[in-house]
Design a protein around this motif. Structure first.
Motif, PDB file in Angstrom:
ATOM      1  N   ALA A 199       0.831  -1.205   0.000  1.00 35.64           N
ATOM      2  CA  ALA A 199       0.000   0.000   0.000  1.00 35.64           C
ATOM      3  C   ALA A 199       0.866   1.256   0.000  1.00 35.64           C
ATOM      4  N   GLY A 200       0.570   2.154  -0.921  1.00 33.18           N
ATOM      5  CA  GLY A 200       1.296   3.416  -0.990  1.00 33.18           C
ATOM      6  C   GLY A 200       2.605   3.352  -1.736  1.00 33.18           C
ATOM      7  N   CYS A 201       2.979   2.187  -2.235  1.00 33.62           N
ATOM      8  CA  CYS A 201       4.210   2.049  -3.034  1.00 33.62           C
ATOM      9  C   CYS A 201       3.875   2.418  -4.478  1.00 33.62           C
ATOM     10  N   ASN A 202       3.795   3.712  -4.759  1.00 32.27           N
ATOM     11  CA  ASN A 202       3.216   4.132  -6.032  1.00 32.27           C
ATOM     12  C   ASN A 202       4.171   4.090  -7.211  1.00 32.27           C
ATOM     13  N   ASN A 203       5.335   3.464  -7.035  1.00 36.49           N
ATOM     14  CA  ASN A 203       6.204   3.220  -8.186  1.00 36.49           C
ATOM     15  C   ASN A 203       6.061   1.795  -8.728  1.00 36.49           C
ATOM     16  N   SER A 225      -3.189  -1.018  -2.409  1.00 34.00           N
ATOM     17  CA  SER A 225      -3.935   0.227  -2.241  1.00 34.00           C
ATOM     18  C   SER A 225      -3.042   1.433  -2.510  1.00 34.00           C
ATOM     19  N   LYS A 226      -3.605   2.397  -3.228  1.00 36.49           N
ATOM     20  CA  LYS A 226      -2.907   3.651  -3.549  1.00 36.49           C
ATOM     21  C   LYS A 226      -1.674   3.444  -4.424  1.00 36.49           C
ATOM     22  N   CYS A 227      -1.563   2.290  -5.042  1.00 32.52           N
ATOM     23  CA  CYS A 227      -0.533   2.070  -6.063  1.00 32.52           C
ATOM     24  C   CYS A 227      -1.143   2.520  -7.384  1.00 32.52           C
ATOM     25  N   THR A 228      -0.964   3.776  -7.714  1.00 35.36           N
ATOM     26  CA  THR A 228      -1.755   4.404  -8.771  1.00 35.36           C
ATOM     27  C   THR A 228      -1.351   3.988 -10.179  1.00 35.36           C
ATOM     28  N   LYS A 229      -0.261   3.241 -10.313  1.00 29.75           N
ATOM     29  CA  LYS A 229       0.152   2.777 -11.637  1.00 29.75           C
ATOM     30  C   LYS A 229      -0.351   1.364 -11.951  1.00 29.75           C
ATOM     31  N   ILE A 230      -1.027   0.775 -10.973  1.00 31.00           N
ATOM     32  CA  ILE A 230      -1.590  -0.565 -11.168  1.00 31.00           C
ATOM     33  C   ILE A 230      -2.920  -0.453 -11.906  1.00 31.00           C
ATOM     34  N   SER A 231      -3.119  -1.344 -12.860  1.00 34.47           N
ATOM     35  CA  SER A 231      -4.358  -1.331 -13.638  1.00 34.47           C
ATOM     36  C   SER A 231      -4.922  -2.739 -13.773  1.00 34.47           C
ATOM     37  N   ASP A 232      -5.898  -2.894 -14.641  1.00 33.74           N
ATOM     38  CA  ASP A 232      -6.531  -4.202 -14.865  1.00 33.74           C
ATOM     39  C   ASP A 232      -5.533  -5.260 -15.319  1.00 33.74           C
ATOM     40  N   LYS A 247      -7.163 -14.823  -1.148  1.00 35.52           N
ATOM     41  CA  LYS A 247      -8.305 -14.612  -0.259  1.00 35.52           C
ATOM     42  C   LYS A 247      -8.542 -13.144   0.066  1.00 35.52           C
ATOM     43  N   VAL A 248      -7.475 -12.358   0.070  1.00 32.64           N
ATOM     44  CA  VAL A 248      -7.578 -10.940   0.426  1.00 32.64           C
ATOM     45  C   VAL A 248      -6.933 -10.109  -0.675  1.00 32.64           C
ATOM     46  N   LEU A 249      -7.699  -9.177  -1.240  1.00 31.84           N
ATOM     47  CA  LEU A 249      -7.175  -8.281  -2.265  1.00 31.84           C
ATOM     48  C   LEU A 249      -7.675  -6.873  -1.979  1.00 31.84           C
ATOM     49  N   LYS A 250      -6.717  -5.963  -1.748  1.00 30.56           N
ATOM     50  CA  LYS A 250      -7.062  -4.576  -1.427  1.00 30.56           C
ATOM     51  C   LYS A 250      -6.507  -3.664  -2.506  1.00 30.56           C
ATOM     52  N   MET A 251      -7.406  -2.883  -3.112  1.00 35.62           N
ATOM     53  CA  MET A 251      -7.030  -2.009  -4.228  1.00 35.62           C
ATOM     54  C   MET A 251      -7.581  -0.602  -4.017  1.00 35.62           C
ATOM     55  N   LEU A 252      -7.558  -0.115  -2.801  1.00 38.06           N
ATOM     56  CA  LEU A 252      -8.117   1.190  -2.480  1.00 38.06           C
ATOM     57  C   LEU A 252      -7.467   2.289  -3.324  1.00 38.06           C
ATOM     58  N   ASP A 253      -8.323   3.089  -3.957  1.00 38.00           N
ATOM     59  CA  ASP A 253      -7.887   4.248  -4.742  1.00 38.00           C
ATOM     60  C   ASP A 253      -6.978   3.888  -5.913  1.00 38.00           C
ATOM     61  N   CYS A 254      -7.080   2.679  -6.411  1.00 34.32           N
ATOM     62  CA  CYS A 254      -6.391   2.317  -7.659  1.00 34.32           C
ATOM     63  C   CYS A 254      -7.327   2.698  -8.807  1.00 34.32           C
ATOM     64  N   PHE A 255      -7.238   3.940  -9.235  1.00 35.35           N
ATOM     65  CA  PHE A 255      -8.259   4.470 -10.152  1.00 35.35           C
ATOM     66  C   PHE A 255      -8.165   3.872 -11.549  1.00 35.35           C
ATOM     67  N   ARG A 256      -7.083   3.168 -11.854  1.00 31.43           N
ATOM     68  CA  ARG A 256      -6.963   2.506 -13.161  1.00 31.43           C
ATOM     69  C   ARG A 256      -7.620   1.123 -13.177  1.00 31.43           C
ATOM     70  N   VAL A 257      -8.044   0.664 -12.016  1.00 34.81           N
ATOM     71  CA  VAL A 257      -8.691  -0.652 -11.912  1.00 34.81           C
ATOM     72  C   VAL A 257     -10.181  -0.500 -12.186  1.00 34.81           C
ATOM     73  N   GLY A 258     -10.709  -1.361 -13.044  1.00 33.39           N
ATOM     74  CA  GLY A 258     -12.130  -1.278 -13.391  1.00 33.39           C
ATOM     75  C   GLY A 258     -12.783  -2.642 -13.472  1.00 33.39           C
ATOM     76  N   ASP A 259     -13.816  -2.725 -14.266  1.00 27.38           N
ATOM     77  CA  ASP A 259     -14.614  -3.956 -14.364  1.00 27.38           C
ATOM     78  C   ASP A 259     -13.809  -5.165 -14.817  1.00 27.38           C
ATOM     79  N   LYS A 260     -12.824  -4.950 -15.674  1.00 27.72           N
ATOM     80  CA  LYS A 260     -12.046  -6.079 -16.184  1.00 27.72           C
ATOM     81  C   LYS A 260     -11.377  -6.845 -15.036  1.00 27.72           C
TER      82      LYS A 260
END
Length: 425
Positions: A199-203, A225-232, A247-260
């Protein structure tokens, strides 16, 4: 002349009343007694009986939380040779600088050779030098937490990954200097990795995440979470290679993640227990419905606050199918209305929800809250902050009866952290 008066154990033996326990039991037998004491407080009391019992208690100790410099750590290494878990973490609000340093880590690597778990969270004085020392000196290490250790970079953690091939858990939350290089090293050297906190490792990018997935195929918990370069692309690859273990996947504020990403999870990962997609604004009803149906028996916690495309249809699907759901966050989902809850109330549905957060849901009214209370009998926390149609007075006037153990939050900042809620989400 009267015989000298016998005292202590000698007198007891002479009278035949009983035998001193230290004479009757061997060290191994006393250790067996100690192992029956589950609480740490009871084990500490065991060590207060006498010096012998203290020595045995020290050799059997497996966990320790401490704040100590090199000299004290050396004494601890001599006293607790069997230690496997060492917690030197600091509180984020009360941490002191430099606190734990590279010199301390050198003592740990030399003195605690059996160490499996090391927590250095918020230890801002440690650097890559200390990490390299740990990698060279603790080959059996299985869990390391260096969250918020700002001076630690790829260089030090690559050394840990290379030297600690049994590593199962690594948390580097808030380490903004971490890049895909660490994920490549983990993929190559740590095939047993199960829990990774980024979380927060945005590189971090999709390339690194995909490389990680290729080598670490038993991931159970992943926080990007908050890794803003991560996408679908990256999320879908993880879902594909770890279908049964994740079992646990957290993607808070990963705005590139969508329905795919959500459809990929629904297709491959049917054992998910905790999912966080809060702030992933491109996620919509159809993917949430798909995930709710395939994970209906496993899903426990779901966070989708600020998913602005979510409507009543996906919420009804999740609540009605995921019968083991205990925590749900729909905050700021402004398309959700009372009807999502009215239909469940009429169907005689009963939910296991303990935590429900729906702050800033503009279209939910007191009527909707009434329906929630009809099918959520086990609520422990209900967040109603910034819901314009819901007030404490209004609920009282409507005669709503909240569960006795339920804390209802009508006021306060939306940025406040709730310990109990954090436990679930």
């Amino acid at each position: 002349m009267a015989p000298a008066k016998l005292e202590g154990c000698d007198r007891l033996k002479e009278e035949g009343a009983r035998v001193c326990i230290n004479d009757a039991l061997t060290d191994d037998e006393l250790r067996a007694v100690l192992r029956q004491l589950e609480k740490e407080e009871e084990r500490d009391l065991f060590g207060l009986v006498c010096k012998r019992w203290l020595r045995l208690q020290s050799t059997e100790r497996r966990r320790l939380r401490a704040r100590a410099g090199p000299a004290m750590l050396r004494r601890m290494a001599d006293r607790f040779p069997g230690l496997v878990e060492l917690d030197l973490s600091q509180s984020a609000s009360r941490s002191f600088y430099p606190g734990v340093t590279d010199s301390d880590l050198a003592v740990i690597a030399a003195g605690f050779r059996n160490l499996r778990v090391l927590d250095l969270q918020n230890c801002k004085g440690v650097t890559d030098v200390g990490m390299t020392t740990l990698g060279n000196g603790l080959p059996s290490l299985q869990s390391l937490d260096v969250s918020q250790c700002k001076k630690v970079t790829d260089k030090g953690l690559v050394a840990v990954a290379s030297g600690c091939s049994y590593l199962k858990r690594l948390h580097v939350t808030g380490s903004k200097s971490i890049t895909d290089e660490l994920l490549k090293s983990l993929s190559k050297s740590c095939p047993c990795l199960e829990d990774l906190g980024l979380a927060g490792c945005n590189n971090i990018t999709d390339i690194g995440l995909s490389t990680l997935a290729d080598g670490c195929r038993h991931i159970k918990s992943l926080d990007v979470s908050k890794c803003t370069k991560i996408s679908d692309v990256g999320v879908s690859r993880v879902a594909e290679v770890a279908p049964s273990s994740l079992k646990v996947l957290k993607m808070l504020d990963c705005f590139r993640v969508g329905d795919k990403s959500i459809f990929s999870l629904a297709h491959f990962c049917h054992n998910l227990e905790t999912v966080v997609v809060g702030g992933c604004r491109d996620v919509s009803d159809e993917s949430i419905k798909s995930l709710s149906l395939v994970c209906c028996h496993s899903l426990r916690s779901f966070r989708m606050d600020w998913c602005l495309n979510i409507t009543d249809s996906s919420l009804k699907c999740m609540l009605s199918n995921c019968r083991h759901l205990v925590a749900l966050d729909i905050g700021c989902c402004d398309k959700i209305t009372d009807s999502a809850f009215h239909s469940l109330e009429m169907g005689g549905f009963e939910s296991q929800l303990k935590v429900l957060k729906m702050s800033n849901c503009l279209k939910i009214t007191i009527s909707g809250v009434g329906s929630i209370l009809q099918f959520c009998k086990y609520l422990e926390y209900l967040d109603l902050r910034s819901c314009p149609h819901i007030t404490r007075l209004g609920c009282q006037q409507a005669g709503l009866q909240f569960p006795e153990c339920c804390r209802t939050n009508f006021d306060g900042s939306l940025g406040e952290s709730e310990g109990m809620v954090d436990f679930f989400l």
